[in-house]
Design an enzyme around this catalytic site. Sequence first.
Site, PDB file in Angstrom:
ATOM      1  N   HIS A  23       0.986  -1.168  -0.085  1.00 57.37           N
ATOM      2  CA  HIS A  23       0.177  -0.124  -0.018  1.00 57.37           C
ATOM      3  C   HIS A  23       0.895   1.172   0.258  1.00 57.37           C
ATOM      4  CE1 HIS A  23      -3.807  -2.077   1.765  1.00 57.37           C
ATOM      5  NE2 HIS A  23      -3.803  -2.093   0.400  1.00 57.37           N
ATOM      6  N   HIS A  79     -10.951  -8.818  -7.249  1.00 58.29           N
ATOM      7  CA  HIS A  79     -10.672  -7.741  -6.354  1.00 58.29           C
ATOM      8  C   HIS A  79      -9.819  -7.018  -7.390  1.00 58.29           C
ATOM      9  CE1 HIS A  79      -9.571  -4.900  -3.455  1.00 58.29           C
ATOM     10  NE2 HIS A  79      -8.118  -5.647  -2.986  1.00 58.29           N
ATOM     11  N   GLU A  81      -7.801  -4.185  -6.717  1.00 53.45           N
ATOM     12  CA  GLU A  81      -6.513  -3.639  -6.448  1.00 53.45           C
ATOM     13  C   GLU A  81      -5.387  -4.060  -7.244  1.00 53.45           C
ATOM     14  OE1 GLU A  81      -6.141  -3.456  -2.100  1.00 53.45           O
ATOM     15  OE2 GLU A  81      -4.683  -1.651  -2.220  1.00 53.45           O
ATOM     16  N   ASP A  83      -2.326  -5.116  -6.683  1.00 59.28           N
ATOM     17  CA  ASP A  83      -1.418  -6.243  -6.580  1.00 59.28           C
ATOM     18  C   ASP A  83      -2.312  -7.709  -7.211  1.00 59.28           C
ATOM     19  OD1 ASP A  83      -3.430  -5.612  -4.546  1.00 59.28           O
ATOM     20  OD2 ASP A  83      -2.547  -6.998  -3.251  1.00 59.28           O
ATOM     21  N   HIS A 146     -11.654  -6.154   1.471  1.00 59.44           N
ATOM     22  CA  HIS A 146     -11.629  -4.931   1.937  1.00 59.44           C
ATOM     23  C   HIS A 146     -11.791  -3.656   1.245  1.00 59.44           C
ATOM     24  CE1 HIS A 146      -7.417  -3.594   0.743  1.00 59.44           C
ATOM     25  NE2 HIS A 146      -7.603  -4.706   0.198  1.00 59.44           N
ATOM     26  N   ASP A 165      -8.152 -11.368  -0.583  1.00 52.47           N
ATOM     27  CA  ASP A 165      -7.329 -10.762   0.767  1.00 52.47           C
ATOM     28  C   ASP A 165      -7.690 -11.416   2.142  1.00 52.47           C
ATOM     29  OD1 ASP A 165      -5.724  -8.989  -0.882  1.00 52.47           O
ATOM     30  OD2 ASP A 165      -7.079  -7.565  -0.869  1.00 52.47           O
ATOM     31  N   TYR A 193      -1.815  -8.369   9.645  1.00 57.51           N
ATOM     32  CA  TYR A 193      -2.550  -8.150   8.451  1.00 57.51           C
ATOM     33  C   TYR A 193      -4.011  -7.640   8.857  1.00 57.51           C
ATOM     34  CZ  TYR A 193      -4.260  -9.583   3.569  1.00 57.51           C
ATOM     35  OH  TYR A 193      -4.965  -9.453   2.547  1.00 57.51           O
ATOM     36  N   HIS A 226      -2.911 -13.651  -0.539  1.00 60.72           N
ATOM     37  CA  HIS A 226      -1.470 -13.359   0.001  1.00 60.72           C
ATOM     38  C   HIS A 226      -1.157 -14.550   0.813  1.00 60.72           C
ATOM     39  CE1 HIS A 226      -1.063  -9.590  -1.720  1.00 60.72           C
ATOM     40  NE2 HIS A 226      -2.496  -9.305  -1.488  1.00 60.72           N
TER      41      HIS A 226
END
Length: 397
Positions: A23, A79, A81, A83, A146, A165, A193, A226
């Site tokens: 992030h 998702h 995001e 990554d 999230h 996530d 996390y 992850h």
Amino acid sequence: MKKLVAGNVSWVGKVDWELETFHGDEFSTHRGSTYNSYVIEEGKTVLIDTVWAPFAKEFVDNLEAEGLLSKLDAVIAQHAEVDHSGAMPELMRRRPDLPVYCSANGIKSLKGHYHQDWDFHPVKTGDEFDLGNGKKLVFVEAPMLHWPDSMFSYMTGDAILFSNDAFGQHLATERLFNDQVDQAELEEECIKYYANILTPFSPLVKAKIDQVLALGLPVSMIATSHGVIWRDDPTQIVKKYLDWSQSYQEDRVAILYDSMWNGTRTLAEALARGISDASPSTTVVAHSLSKFDKNDALTDVFRSKAVLMGSPTVNKGILSAVAMVMEEMKGLKFTGKKAAAFGTYGWSGESVAVLGTRLKDAGFELVDDGFKALWNPDPAALEAAYEYGKRFAASIR
Ligand code: FEO
């Protein structure tokens, strides 16, 4: 490279041993991370998520080398995001015909990131994707776990929950499964996390877990995006999330502070001694916020039943390292924790009141007006701080 997960499901992600922060620079990743992508080769061949953009070419080249790129029938983007979606542009450049299944918010987010009009197929909770061979993927939207676009995918037959996530951890490892890594390291990264990413969404975590458990589906594995896949007692992490989502606390006190000329540091040390002596069962940890990692400090706040925040007065306020962490503590929305402020001062002495207000604004219950000491604490002031620590321990029992 491709690694077998179970049946016709394989891992095709990337292990990032060099990742220092996540992030941007918000989250320290002392043990690196992985970007987990999975391929299911049943009647249909389906890719679940991709990897971060710096590894996009390597990722798609690997898919090609494994003979998967041309075989793919669809990609599930759980998702958006970066990554997990960072290799989407490279993937779609080389397979522009590939249908993309994601939530409606996922379409907005993927378009917002990449400004492409791919062959999007929005899915909702309960929608299914037929994999062939009598198996299917069932989608479960998980908004704010999230991001608004987040979703899970459940594979029938093999009973694998692809959770993106949720239930993950930033832990670089060549091992795929939870029973193959150091358990203390795994636990440390899981709670860090959760504390630093998921705490604000705790009410939603509990509601979503209750919703999924109510479906009564068997779960043989939880394949996160992850870190490791949960195959040994996979619901252990679900139970932990339930615990963590309900105002979690241990018999622990976190002292967070910064100091200009060691005065506030000596107060922190005296407070730690006072609390420890008054309550031998309580673990006390002190973090210098300008010297040590803020995410580790925030993890200790998450684990603690009470927090002491310390800063000397500077320019009628508090030191910047403390202000920065206070801002994060407000955003993380910790609940059910007590707190007090402390600090030294030379002239006007506002820091303790400023910190008290900020702690209250961040949702902490102040036990009193805090502890302040004029100038560099002398033995009497340190003794007073020690006694204050003892009283603080009594007030949080
Ligand atoms: Fe692992 Fe929300 O990205």
